[in-house]
Motif scaffolding. Structure first.
Motif, short mmCIF file in Angstrom:
data_model
loop_
_atom_site.label_atom_id
_atom_site.label_comp_id
_atom_site.label_asym_id
_atom_site.label_seq_id
_atom_site.Cartn_x
_atom_site.Cartn_y
_atom_site.Cartn_z
N ARG A 95 12.51 49.25 37.28
CA ARG A 95 11.83 49.18 38.58
C ARG A 95 10.31 49.16 38.44
NH1 ARG A 95 15.54 53.05 42.41
NH2 ARG A 95 17.39 51.73 42.25
N TYR A 96 9.82 49.13 37.21
CA TYR A 96 8.38 49.13 36.94
C TYR A 96 7.99 47.85 36.21
CZ TYR A 96 8.41 53.98 38.35
OH TYR A 96 8.54 55.14 39.07
N SER A 97 6.74 47.48 36.32
CA SER A 97 6.21 46.31 35.61
C SER A 97 5.86 46.70 34.19
CB SER A 97 4.96 45.79 36.31
OG SER A 97 5.27 45.31 37.59
N TRP A 98 6.37 45.96 33.24
CA TRP A 98 6.09 46.19 31.83
C TRP A 98 4.96 45.25 31.40
CZ3 TRP A 98 11.53 45.74 29.12
CH2 TRP A 98 12.44 46.57 29.77
N ARG A 99 3.99 45.78 30.69
CA ARG A 99 2.92 44.94 30.13
C ARG A 99 3.20 44.73 28.65
NH1 ARG A 99 -1.60 44.87 27.19
NH2 ARG A 99 -1.62 47.09 26.75
N ASP A 100 3.37 43.48 28.25
CA ASP A 100 3.61 43.16 26.84
C ASP A 100 2.33 43.40 26.07
OD1 ASP A 100 4.16 41.99 24.34
OD2 ASP A 100 5.45 40.47 25.24
N CYS A 101 2.39 44.24 25.04
CA CYS A 101 1.20 44.59 24.25
C CYS A 101 0.87 43.55 23.18
CB CYS A 101 1.42 45.95 23.58
SG CYS A 101 1.57 47.30 24.76
N GLY A 102 1.72 42.52 23.04
CA GLY A 102 1.45 41.51 22.03
C GLY A 102 1.78 41.97 20.62
N GLU A 103 2.60 42.99 20.51
CA GLU A 103 3.01 43.55 19.21
C GLU A 103 4.54 43.57 19.15
OE1 GLU A 103 1.41 47.52 18.67
OE2 GLU A 103 -0.22 47.03 20.02
N THR A 104 5.05 43.67 17.93
CA THR A 104 6.48 43.89 17.76
C THR A 104 6.68 45.15 16.95
OG1 THR A 104 6.59 42.51 15.79
CG2 THR A 104 7.11 41.45 17.91
N ALA A 105 7.86 45.75 17.12
CA ALA A 105 8.22 46.97 16.40
C ALA A 105 9.48 46.69 15.59
CB ALA A 105 8.47 48.10 17.38
N ALA A 106 9.50 47.13 14.35
CA ALA A 106 10.71 47.06 13.53
C ALA A 106 11.53 48.30 13.87
CB ALA A 106 10.36 47.03 12.05
N VAL A 107 12.73 48.09 14.42
CA VAL A 107 13.60 49.19 14.83
C VAL A 107 14.96 49.02 14.18
CG1 VAL A 107 12.38 49.47 17.03
CG2 VAL A 107 14.41 48.02 16.92
N ILE A 108 15.71 50.12 14.11
CA ILE A 108 17.05 50.09 13.55
C ILE A 108 18.07 50.22 14.67
CG2 ILE A 108 18.67 51.21 11.95
CD1 ILE A 108 16.26 49.88 10.58
N ASP A 109 18.99 49.27 14.73
CA ASP A 109 20.08 49.32 15.72
C ASP A 109 20.92 50.56 15.41
OD1 ASP A 109 22.75 48.99 16.79
OD2 ASP A 109 22.26 46.89 17.16
N PRO A 110 21.05 51.49 16.38
CA PRO A 110 21.75 52.75 16.09
C PRO A 110 23.25 52.59 15.86
CG PRO A 110 21.27 52.60 18.42
CD PRO A 110 20.58 51.44 17.76
#
Length: 77
Positions: free
Chosen positions: A23-38
């Motif tokens: 319900r909120y506007s997300w601002r794309d920071c222009g970065e990516t994050a390496a994450v692990i699928d749980p």
């Protein structure tokens, strides 16, 4: 930066920071994050976003695990 899995939820209905984050506007920071699928233990690359909730800026990484199922990660402090 390291990221910790916080929650997964359906498109349009997921609580993050105590609110339905869709319900909120997300601002794309222009970065990516390496994450692990749980669930599968594989690395994914999700975009990093900022959102303002009640005047406070919150940073998170988010992306789709599968059709309509989103995962959310928070930066480790």
């Amino acid at each position: 930066m390291k990221w910790t899995f916080e929650i997964a939820g359906l498109d349009g209905d997921c609580r993050l920071f105590g609110v339905n984050i869709f319900r909120y506007s997300w601002r794309d920071c222009g970065e990516t994050a390496a994450v692990i699928d749980p669930h599968h233990g594989v690395e994914k690359r999700f975009h990093v976003y900022e959102v303002i909730i009640e005047g406070q800026v919150h940073r998170f990484a988010a992306g789709e695990f599968s059709n309509g199922v989103f995962g959310f990660y928070l930066p480790e402090t």
